[in-house]
Write a protein that holds these residues in place. Structure first.
Motif, PDB file in Angstrom:
ATOM      1  N   ALA A   1       0.824  -1.209   0.000  1.00  0.00           N
ATOM      2  CA  ALA A   1       0.000   0.000   0.000  1.00  0.00           C
ATOM      3  C   ALA A   1       0.858   1.258   0.000  1.00  0.00           C
ATOM      4  O   ALA A   1       0.590   2.213  -0.726  1.00  0.00           O
ATOM      5  CB  ALA A   1      -0.933   0.004   1.213  1.00  0.00           C
ATOM      6  N   LYS A   2       1.931   1.248   0.815  1.00  0.00           N
ATOM      7  CA  LYS A   2       2.757   2.442   0.964  1.00  0.00           C
ATOM      8  C   LYS A   2       4.026   2.080   1.708  1.00  0.00           C
ATOM      9  O   LYS A   2       4.033   1.178   2.542  1.00  0.00           O
ATOM     10  CB  LYS A   2       1.995   3.523   1.751  1.00  0.00           C
ATOM     11  N   ALA A   3       5.095   2.797   1.397  1.00  0.00           N
ATOM     12  CA  ALA A   3       6.331   2.725   2.173  1.00  0.00           C
ATOM     13  C   ALA A   3       6.769   4.161   2.437  1.00  0.00           C
ATOM     14  O   ALA A   3       6.693   5.011   1.544  1.00  0.00           O
ATOM     15  CB  ALA A   3       7.412   1.958   1.420  1.00  0.00           C
ATOM     16  N   HIS A   4       7.218   4.430   3.657  1.00  0.00           N
ATOM     17  CA  HIS A   4       7.550   5.812   4.011  1.00  0.00           C
ATOM     18  C   HIS A   4       8.695   5.846   5.017  1.00  0.00           C
ATOM     19  O   HIS A   4       8.806   4.988   5.895  1.00  0.00           O
ATOM     20  CB  HIS A   4       6.334   6.507   4.625  1.00  0.00           C
ATOM     21  N   TYR A   5       9.550   6.847   4.838  1.00  0.00           N
ATOM     22  CA  TYR A   5      10.621   7.156   5.788  1.00  0.00           C
ATOM     23  C   TYR A   5      10.742   8.677   5.851  1.00  0.00           C
ATOM     24  O   TYR A   5      10.673   9.335   4.808  1.00  0.00           O
ATOM     25  CB  TYR A   5      11.950   6.545   5.327  1.00  0.00           C
ATOM     26  N   PRO A   6      10.910   9.271   7.034  1.00  0.00           N
ATOM     27  CA  PRO A   6      10.952   8.643   8.355  1.00  0.00           C
ATOM     28  C   PRO A   6       9.576   8.528   8.984  1.00  0.00           C
ATOM     29  O   PRO A   6       8.698   9.368   8.750  1.00  0.00           O
ATOM     30  CB  PRO A   6      11.819   9.616   9.141  1.00  0.00           C
ATOM     31  N   VAL A   7       9.391   7.516   9.790  1.00  0.00           N
ATOM     32  CA  VAL A   7       8.179   7.331  10.592  1.00  0.00           C
ATOM     33  C   VAL A   7       8.581   7.450  12.060  1.00  0.00           C
ATOM     34  O   VAL A   7       9.507   6.769  12.509  1.00  0.00           O
ATOM     35  CB  VAL A   7       7.534   5.964  10.317  1.00  0.00           C
ATOM     36  N   THR A   8       7.896   8.298  12.800  1.00  0.00           N
ATOM     37  CA  THR A   8       8.235   8.533  14.202  1.00  0.00           C
ATOM     38  C   THR A   8       7.069   8.268  15.154  1.00  0.00           C
ATOM     39  O   THR A   8       7.155   8.585  16.340  1.00  0.00           O
ATOM     40  CB  THR A   8       8.715   9.987  14.397  1.00  0.00           C
ATOM     41  N   THR A   9       5.985   7.684  14.644  1.00  0.00           N
ATOM     42  CA  THR A   9       4.779   7.514  15.455  1.00  0.00           C
ATOM     43  C   THR A   9       4.361   6.055  15.617  1.00  0.00           C
ATOM     44  O   THR A   9       3.345   5.786  16.249  1.00  0.00           O
ATOM     45  CB  THR A   9       3.609   8.285  14.823  1.00  0.00           C
ATOM     46  N   LEU A  10       5.108   5.116  15.040  1.00  0.00           N
ATOM     47  CA  LEU A  10       4.730   3.702  15.089  1.00  0.00           C
ATOM     48  C   LEU A  10       5.904   2.859  15.576  1.00  0.00           C
ATOM     49  O   LEU A  10       6.411   2.000  14.864  1.00  0.00           O
ATOM     50  CB  LEU A  10       4.258   3.222  13.706  1.00  0.00           C
ATOM     51  N   GLY A  11       6.314   3.125  16.798  1.00  0.00           N
ATOM     52  CA  GLY A  11       7.446   2.430  17.367  1.00  0.00           C
ATOM     53  C   GLY A  11       8.517   3.408  17.804  1.00  0.00           C
ATOM     54  O   GLY A  11       8.469   4.590  17.467  1.00  0.00           O
ATOM     55  N   PRO A  12       9.505   2.920  18.545  1.00  0.00           N
ATOM     56  CA  PRO A  12      10.526   3.803  19.087  1.00  0.00           C
ATOM     57  C   PRO A  12      11.511   4.280  18.029  1.00  0.00           C
ATOM     58  O   PRO A  12      11.855   3.552  17.100  1.00  0.00           O
ATOM     59  CB  PRO A  12      11.234   2.913  20.122  1.00  0.00           C
ATOM     60  N   GLY A  13      11.953   5.520  18.160  1.00  0.00           N
ATOM     61  CA  GLY A  13      12.994   6.046  17.288  1.00  0.00           C
ATOM     62  C   GLY A  13      12.496   6.439  15.912  1.00  0.00           C
ATOM     63  O   GLY A  13      11.300   6.650  15.680  1.00  0.00           O
ATOM     64  N   THR A  14      13.441   6.525  14.986  1.00  0.00           N
ATOM     65  CA  THR A  14      13.164   6.893  13.594  1.00  0.00           C
ATOM     66  C   THR A  14      13.123   5.615  12.766  1.00  0.00           C
ATOM     67  O   THR A  14      14.076   4.837  12.753  1.00  0.00           O
ATOM     68  CB  THR A  14      14.256   7.829  13.062  1.00  0.00           C
ATOM     69  N   ARG A  15      12.008   5.414  12.038  1.00  0.00           N
ATOM     70  CA  ARG A  15      11.733   4.110  11.460  1.00  0.00           C
ATOM     71  C   ARG A  15      11.358   4.202   9.988  1.00  0.00           C
ATOM     72  O   ARG A  15      10.986   5.275   9.485  1.00  0.00           O
ATOM     73  CB  ARG A  15      10.592   3.427  12.230  1.00  0.00           C
ATOM     74  N   ALA A  16      11.447   3.072   9.311  1.00  0.00           N
ATOM     75  CA  ALA A  16      10.847   2.908   7.990  1.00  0.00           C
ATOM     76  C   ALA A  16       9.499   2.231   8.177  1.00  0.00           C
ATOM     77  O   ALA A  16       9.376   1.267   8.939  1.00  0.00           O
ATOM     78  CB  ALA A  16      11.742   2.052   7.100  1.00  0.00           C
ATOM     79  N   GLY A  17       8.470   2.735   7.497  1.00  0.00           N
ATOM     80  CA  GLY A  17       7.139   2.158   7.586  1.00  0.00           C
ATOM     81  C   GLY A  17       6.771   1.458   6.302  1.00  0.00           C
ATOM     82  O   GLY A  17       6.963   2.004   5.204  1.00  0.00           O
ATOM     83  N   ILE A  18       6.249   0.244   6.405  1.00  0.00           N
ATOM     84  CA  ILE A  18       5.801  -0.539   5.254  1.00  0.00           C
ATOM     85  C   ILE A  18       4.373  -0.984   5.543  1.00  0.00           C
ATOM     86  O   ILE A  18       4.120  -1.658   6.555  1.00  0.00           O
ATOM     87  CB  ILE A  18       6.713  -1.762   5.024  1.00  0.00           C
ATOM     88  N   TRP A  19       3.435  -0.606   4.668  1.00  0.00           N
ATOM     89  CA  TRP A  19       2.031  -0.977   4.821  1.00  0.00           C
ATOM     90  C   TRP A  19       1.655  -1.951   3.713  1.00  0.00           C
ATOM     91  O   TRP A  19       1.759  -1.610   2.526  1.00  0.00           O
ATOM     92  CB  TRP A  19       1.128   0.258   4.751  1.00  0.00           C
ATOM     93  N   THR A  20       1.209  -3.135   4.083  1.00  0.00           N
ATOM     94  CA  THR A  20       0.786  -4.105   3.091  1.00  0.00           C
ATOM     95  C   THR A  20      -0.618  -3.773   2.597  1.00  0.00           C
ATOM     96  O   THR A  20      -1.397  -3.114   3.296  1.00  0.00           O
ATOM     97  CB  THR A  20       0.816  -5.529   3.658  1.00  0.00           C
ATOM     98  N   GLN A  21      -0.930  -4.260   1.397  1.00  0.00           N
ATOM     99  CA  GLN A  21      -2.242  -4.041   0.794  1.00  0.00           C
ATOM    100  C   GLN A  21      -3.037  -5.339   0.869  1.00  0.00           C
ATOM    101  O   GLN A  21      -2.553  -6.396   0.455  1.00  0.00           O
ATOM    102  CB  GLN A  21      -2.088  -3.613  -0.672  1.00  0.00           C
ATOM    103  N   GLY A  22      -4.251  -5.248   1.375  1.00  0.00           N
ATOM    104  CA  GLY A  22      -5.115  -6.421   1.457  1.00  0.00           C
ATOM    105  C   GLY A  22      -5.398  -6.827   2.884  1.00  0.00           C
ATOM    106  O   GLY A  22      -4.473  -7.095   3.660  1.00  0.00           O
ATOM    107  N   CYS A  23      -6.687  -6.849   3.247  1.00  0.00           N
ATOM    108  CA  CYS A  23      -7.103  -7.282   4.588  1.00  0.00           C
ATOM    109  C   CYS A  23      -8.562  -7.694   4.523  1.00  0.00           C
ATOM    110  O   CYS A  23      -9.418  -6.926   4.069  1.00  0.00           O
ATOM    111  CB  CYS A  23      -6.922  -6.161   5.605  1.00  0.00           C
ATOM    112  N   THR A  24      -8.865  -8.898   5.005  1.00  0.00           N
ATOM    113  CA  THR A  24     -10.245  -9.375   5.018  1.00  0.00           C
ATOM    114  C   THR A  24     -10.895  -9.237   6.391  1.00  0.00           C
ATOM    115  O   THR A  24     -12.053  -9.610   6.565  1.00  0.00           O
ATOM    116  CB  THR A  24     -10.303 -10.854   4.599  1.00  0.00           C
ATOM    117  N   LEU A  25     -10.175  -8.696   7.377  1.00  0.00           N
ATOM    118  CA  LEU A  25     -10.730  -8.596   8.728  1.00  0.00           C
ATOM    119  C   LEU A  25     -11.784  -7.500   8.846  1.00  0.00           C
ATOM    120  O   LEU A  25     -12.756  -7.640   9.585  1.00  0.00           O
ATOM    121  CB  LEU A  25      -9.597  -8.351   9.739  1.00  0.00           C
TER     122      LEU A  25
END
Length: 236
Positions: free
Chosen positions: A7-31
């Motif tokens: 779905a998306k990849a982003h750097y930097p991410v500072t709100t989903l875990g400690p420190g400065t991170r890379a965020g990877i969001w997969t596409q597809g969810c049946t829940l």
């Protein structure tokens, strides 16, 4: 070569875990959790397929600091083969350079409860390569009201039923506090903003864990200032 529905990849991410991170969001969810803020990631759109090697190449190209990688969705565990290849590739990269030179952690989110994941061989293979997992479906009524939430906050979690599970020594050092029922770290930012230019025009992404009502309040504030949000991912 395995493809990941991305779905998306982003750097930097500072709100989903400690420190400065890379965020990877997969596409597809049946829940399809009621109140989900990322309905745009539900459809398993084959047009979103990206080779895992390309995602690993992107991660290798990122500048310092890189304290961790957060994998969310969508539902990552509905793409077990691709996600296993991704986390295995990260560990191979670390081994090449030496773990001490890049002590990054891998955090993965899942809408499945931990007991279900632990019964799945494919899921366990992924978790064995991660440092922490945040599990459980999003439950809107268990997400505290944004501007009127008493006491502490649910650090990196969307609702109180969700569980933070450290999986490694590094995970225990970085996630032990968040694994409690509540955290008083109210100074931790809940959201950040990313603006992307694409073929369909400009899109604004809110990255993080807003509290119930935060996004509606933000939309209302923007409209009062003359900025119209248009279609948003958190409404049907």
């Amino acid at each position: 070569m395995t493809d990941l529905l991305l779905a998306k990849a982003h750097y930097p991410v500072t709100t989903l875990g400690p420190g400065t991170r890379a965020g990877i969001w997969t596409q597809g969810c049946t829940l399809h959790c009621q109140g989900c803020l990322s309905r745009d990631t539900w459809d398993a759109d084959p047009a979103k397929a990206v080779p895992v090697d390309a995602v690993l190449g992107w991660l290798r190209s990122l500048p310092a600091p890189l304290d961790g990688i957060t994998i969310s969705g969508g539902e990552p565990f509905q793409q077990p083969e691709a996600v296993l290849e991704l986390v295995s590739g990260v560990r191979a990269w670390q081994a090449e350079l030496g773990h001490e030179s890049i002590p990054l952690d891998i955090l993965v989110y899942s809408g499945y409860v931990y007991t279900r994941l632990s019964r799945s061989l494919a899921a366990r293979e992924i978790l064995n390569r991660c440092d922490a997992v945040i599990t459980g479906p999003y439950v809107d009524r268990l997400n505290p009201e944004g501007r009127h939430s008493p006491g502490g906050s649910l650090l990196w979690r969307g609702s109180a039923n969700q569980r933070v599970v450290p999986l490694s020594g590094l995970g225990r050092r970085r996630y032990a506090a968040a694994a409690g029922e509540e955290s008083n770290r109210d100074d931790t930012p809940r959201m950040q903003v990313s603006v992307d230019e694409g073929p369909e025009g400009r899109r604004v992404y809110y990255i993080g864990i807003p509290r119930r009502g935060d996004l509606d309040h933000l939309t209302s504030t923007l409209e009062q200032a003359g900025v119209r949000a248009g279609d948003v991912s958190w409404r049907p």
